[in-house]
Write a protein that holds these residues in place. Structure first.
Motif, PDB file in Angstrom:
ATOM      1  N   ASP A  43     -11.944 -42.602 -23.027  1.00 26.19           N
ATOM      2  CA  ASP A  43     -11.831 -43.433 -22.064  1.00 26.19           C
ATOM      3  C   ASP A  43     -11.186 -42.812 -20.873  1.00 26.19           C
ATOM      4  O   ASP A  43     -11.796 -42.780 -19.496  1.00 26.19           O
ATOM      5  CB  ASP A  43     -11.424 -44.738 -22.170  1.00 26.19           C
ATOM      6  N   ALA A  44      -9.930 -42.345 -21.072  1.00 29.51           N
ATOM      7  CA  ALA A  44      -8.934 -41.921 -20.002  1.00 29.51           C
ATOM      8  C   ALA A  44      -9.591 -40.502 -19.541  1.00 29.51           C
ATOM      9  O   ALA A  44      -9.748 -40.380 -18.278  1.00 29.51           O
ATOM     10  CB  ALA A  44      -7.766 -41.532 -20.572  1.00 29.51           C
ATOM     11  N   LYS A  51     -13.653 -38.930 -13.162  1.00 28.92           N
ATOM     12  CA  LYS A  51     -14.550 -39.329 -12.102  1.00 28.92           C
ATOM     13  C   LYS A  51     -13.574 -39.661 -10.923  1.00 28.92           C
ATOM     14  O   LYS A  51     -14.032 -39.473  -9.551  1.00 28.92           O
ATOM     15  CB  LYS A  51     -15.000 -40.849 -12.452  1.00 28.92           C
ATOM     16  N   ILE A  52     -12.174 -39.774 -11.199  1.00 25.51           N
ATOM     17  CA  ILE A  52     -11.588 -40.115  -9.839  1.00 25.51           C
ATOM     18  C   ILE A  52     -10.635 -38.918  -9.493  1.00 25.51           C
ATOM     19  O   ILE A  52     -10.347 -38.643  -8.173  1.00 25.51           O
ATOM     20  CB  ILE A  52     -10.645 -41.112 -10.200  1.00 25.51           C
ATOM     21  N   ALA A  59     -12.105 -53.889 -14.859  1.00 23.78           N
ATOM     22  CA  ALA A  59     -12.235 -54.434 -15.990  1.00 23.78           C
ATOM     23  C   ALA A  59     -13.686 -54.606 -16.425  1.00 23.78           C
ATOM     24  O   ALA A  59     -14.479 -54.742 -15.298  1.00 23.78           O
ATOM     25  CB  ALA A  59     -11.642 -55.888 -15.804  1.00 23.78           C
ATOM     26  N   SER A  60     -13.721 -54.566 -17.621  1.00 23.33           N
ATOM     27  CA  SER A  60     -15.140 -54.879 -18.119  1.00 23.33           C
ATOM     28  C   SER A  60     -15.550 -56.417 -18.424  1.00 23.33           C
ATOM     29  O   SER A  60     -16.567 -56.706 -18.858  1.00 23.33           O
ATOM     30  CB  SER A  60     -15.693 -53.971 -19.346  1.00 23.33           C
ATOM     31  N   LEU A  71     -17.162 -46.562 -11.632  1.00 26.94           N
ATOM     32  CA  LEU A  71     -16.193 -46.179 -12.166  1.00 26.94           C
ATOM     33  C   LEU A  71     -15.934 -46.387 -13.461  1.00 26.94           C
ATOM     34  O   LEU A  71     -15.028 -46.178 -14.425  1.00 26.94           O
ATOM     35  CB  LEU A  71     -14.844 -46.298 -11.460  1.00 26.94           C
ATOM     36  N   LEU A  72     -16.656 -47.506 -13.953  1.00 25.41           N
ATOM     37  CA  LEU A  72     -16.603 -48.167 -15.325  1.00 25.41           C
ATOM     38  C   LEU A  72     -16.993 -46.969 -16.202  1.00 25.41           C
ATOM     39  O   LEU A  72     -18.023 -46.154 -15.822  1.00 25.41           O
ATOM     40  CB  LEU A  72     -17.405 -49.361 -15.440  1.00 25.41           C
ATOM     41  N   PRO A  73     -16.820 -47.128 -17.399  1.00 26.61           N
ATOM     42  CA  PRO A  73     -17.362 -45.930 -18.186  1.00 26.61           C
ATOM     43  C   PRO A  73     -18.794 -46.160 -18.366  1.00 26.61           C
ATOM     44  O   PRO A  73     -19.546 -46.899 -18.064  1.00 26.61           O
ATOM     45  CB  PRO A  73     -16.833 -46.659 -19.800  1.00 26.61           C
ATOM     46  N   THR A  74     -19.465 -44.727 -18.686  1.00 29.69           N
ATOM     47  CA  THR A  74     -20.826 -44.654 -18.658  1.00 29.69           C
ATOM     48  C   THR A  74     -21.070 -45.223 -19.930  1.00 29.69           C
ATOM     49  O   THR A  74     -20.785 -45.342 -21.096  1.00 29.69           O
ATOM     50  CB  THR A  74     -20.965 -43.158 -18.953  1.00 29.69           C
ATOM     51  N   GLY A  75     -22.290 -46.016 -19.639  1.00 35.63           N
ATOM     52  CA  GLY A  75     -22.848 -46.835 -21.009  1.00 35.63           C
ATOM     53  C   GLY A  75     -22.224 -48.401 -20.488  1.00 35.63           C
ATOM     54  O   GLY A  75     -22.670 -49.280 -21.273  1.00 35.63           O
TER      55      GLY A  75
END
Lengths: 153, 153, 153
Positions: free
Chosen positions: B62-63, B69-70, C73-74, C86-90
């Motif tokens: 995840d990190a 991305k950033i 946050a998800s 910026l959330l994880p892909t998926g």
């Protein structure tokens, strides 16, 4: 155990500036007469940081551009659409309600971190070949202080 | 007061890698014969960090995705539109003008931070149950050094 | 050399909270009877940080909003399009595969940093006029610990 404390005041010409302080920290270590220990280098303000990085102007310009995108200033036009969306909802930082204009500096400072601890070995700052120490001003043009505290023996 | 200094060299197979070093730091504390004190763990390079986090592969993946991305690499396709906009204006890091290709590593390293200080109590690293210590390589495949300095008594 | 170690347990009402601890750290320094030295303040969890900043609610609200945009946050709707990208892909953090729901807290915690070192001079925390120390909870509503370790003499 020995301790030695030095305060240094900065008054930068520009709002945002990098000031190399590696030699100042080494001088504090020399004056402390510490051979083995640690040197804490810590901004005493919340809109100034301490950055250990390569003394290379390109990196500094890259970092400044990048910080302006992910923690945009509200006193200048956002550099792109992402920066605009990362500004506070409603357009301005809540911190500015009291008359401040440095909401971005608090966030950028969080990313850069306000302090570093440097190892001291044989009386020298024990840094890698490309590690230099910088005072990183995010909201200057006024007096601001930094503390260097050396402990060891 | 006692001090003890250990250098460790890493040469990772991949450009970016997490290497668990909790046990190495504990060994340095053991060798220091320090019961109460602090252990500074600090990368001696500007594209490597020290991360205290859960030893859980999902967090690391995840990190890595999030950092890409950033603070996007210019040597690979930006993973999405946000990452593309966070690349330097003009498309490439100024730091790359001198032939480097690790501009992203400097920014990602800023986020991860290049050092941590670990408390030592009763001769043990005084960490929480999920805290493990990692060397975080951002630009590997060559020798890079880390310093561990234990002080205390 | 003297050392003194204090553990403090927090159990916040809300998932995310700022708790001012400047006075707790000063108390630890008083109890340590240390005049010159360092105080390490370090969360023992990986989803809690230590933040040195102005005790001003606007800054805290700004920081929370901003952190939710760059490390979303998800478990809540992304606040805008940037956060969604910026959330994880998926769509969800890999860390959540094991039943956790705090993937964002790990990233936000990385930005805030889990520890700070405070200089101690003449028996007092040697902070600037606007520097206050906060425990920064990112995943509360359960017992979590912080360590304060003072060393010096």
């Amino acid at each position: 155990m020995k301790t030695h404390t030095v305060y240094r005041t900065f008054h930068t010409d520009r709002r945002r500036e990098f000031v190399r302080i590696t030699e100042d920290v080494q001088q504090a270590v020399d004056d402390a007469r510490v051979n083995e220990g640690l040197a804490l280098v810590s901004a005493m303000h919340i809109t100034a940081g301490v950055w250990v990085n390569d003394d290379e102007p390109g990196i500094q310009a890259d970092a400044l551009e990048w910080l302006d995108k992910i923690a945009p200033a509200s006193w200048q036009e956002p550099p792109n659409a992402v920066a605009r969306e990362l500004l506070p909802t409603g357009g301005d930082y809540r911190h500015h309600r009291g008359g401040e204009d440095n909401g971005d500096a608090h966030l950028q400072n969080l990313l850069v971190h306000h302090q570093a601890i440097l190892p001291v070995t044989d009386g020298r700052l024990d840094l890698g070949p490309w590690q230099a120490v910088f005072y990183r001003e995010f909201d200057g043009q006024r007096d601001k202080r930094l503390i260097i505290k050396v402990i060891g023996e």
